[in-house]
Write a protein that holds these residues in place. Sequence first.
Motif, mmCIF file in Angstrom:
data_model
loop_
_atom_site.group_PDB
_atom_site.id
_atom_site.type_symbol
_atom_site.label_atom_id
_atom_site.label_comp_id
_atom_site.label_asym_id
_atom_site.label_seq_id
_atom_site.Cartn_x
_atom_site.Cartn_y
_atom_site.Cartn_z
ATOM 1 N N GLY A 9 -4.561 -3.538 -0.694
ATOM 2 C CA GLY A 9 -2.843 -3.444 -0.366
ATOM 3 C C GLY A 9 -2.156 -4.605 -0.695
ATOM 4 O O GLY A 9 -0.931 -4.891 -0.692
ATOM 5 N N VAL A 18 2.231 0.289 0.126
ATOM 6 C CA VAL A 18 2.764 -0.204 1.595
ATOM 7 C C VAL A 18 3.990 -0.191 1.954
ATOM 8 O O VAL A 18 4.668 0.293 2.797
ATOM 9 C CB VAL A 18 1.824 -1.433 1.988
ATOM 10 N N ILE A 31 -3.909 -3.802 6.128
ATOM 11 C CA ILE A 31 -4.317 -3.904 4.803
ATOM 12 C C ILE A 31 -5.897 -4.971 4.761
ATOM 13 O O ILE A 31 -6.044 -5.680 5.585
ATOM 14 C CB ILE A 31 -3.468 -4.886 3.991
#
Length: 340
Positions: A9, A18, A31
């Motif tokens: 992420g 995200v 993440i």
Amino acid sequence: MNKILVTGGAGFIGANFVRHLLEHSDCTVTILDKLTYAGNKESLAGLPASRVKLVVGDIIDTELVDRLVAAHDTVVHFAAESHNDNSLREPTAFVRTNVVGTFELLEAVRKHGTRFHHISTDEVYGDLELEDSQRFTETTPYQPSSPYSATKASSDLLVRAWVRSFGINATLSNCSNNYGPYQHVEKFIPRQITNVLTGVRPKLYGSGTNVRDWIHVHDHSSAVQRILEAGEPGRTYLIGADGERNNLEVLRQILELMGRPRDEFDWISDRPGHDLRYAIDATPLRQELGWKPEFQDFSSGLERTIHWYATHRQWWEASKEITETQYAQQEQLVEGVKSS
Ligand code: NAD
Ligand code: DAU
């Protein structure tokens, strides 16, 4: 879909995804990212700590992966070594992260019964001829060309085997070339934009006729969200936005938008095994899940991307120098393959 674990992420597509999720749902996100050269914490700047947590770690860490997967109800797996040129220079990390890392996640979702979505690439299908109406579909045979695409194909096959043998609740998506903000400067579009911004001549591989099927990263995010909401378990969805263009056209468009002469670039020796053309048929995603891309105006997408790099120099300047030093060791100028 309340607690989502997003691997990778802090990378280009993961960070955009995200941001998209936070805007379009009320979930919380963890993440898991190793912060390799391609991961950047600054890509997550400004996100609310109440909804996003970053765990710096490796997807091949069995214990860490098990613990995190157990605490979430969905995993979206972006983490990968993603650059073809690097895989030609040093493939080890590609096998380790893309194959072994995916295996670790699969074992954890199998154990905990967690919903899994695997992010993959159209490159697993190899390439198409230039003058051909054919496009990739869900049933196109796998024929990867580079170490990168071979490891992504391997990871896809692992996911499919875990679905069939162990009944895990997984979906897969294979997307075409993304562009937009937060993309590492090693990749074609940001490399050329940041070359112009730093007074370096852009670099075009081979004849420049290779075709990529460009999609804005925001459209990739909305497609993945739609698959999470309505995708059929075990299915593969191809994601694309009918954006076929050859590299010479894209480079000329960047030069024009940046007010530079159309021939102000260098021809570079070709990438070994360079895939000719990618093209996605995304009909099932559009017709069955009702998804449609919203950023298909390539020229305005490029313009906004150029503006983003021009106004976020601190985000890319440090990586630019390292990236260009590496490229300089492998690239050779060639006499102009004369432009038409
Ligand atoms: P990227 O290289 O920008 O980001 C990859 C991220 O994964 C980085 O943040 C990196 O730190 C992290 N990572 C790498 N190894 C890790 C490890 N062992 N453990 C934990 N984190 C690790 O990549 P991207 O372009 O954002 O691509 C994301 C995914 O989308 C990849 O799976 C790629 O194959 C796929 N994909 C990319 C494109 C594209 O055009 N870029 C198109 C289709 C599919
Ligand atoms: O198709 C999806 C794939 O797209 C993803 O799976 C990969 O993660 C992603 O990196 C991308 O792969 P490509 O190899 O197509 O992307 P790249 O940006 O490296 O190159 C795009 C095209 O531009 C390709 O034909 C090679 C060419 N190129 C690239 C660079 C870096 C140049 O001509 N000059 C360059 O300097």
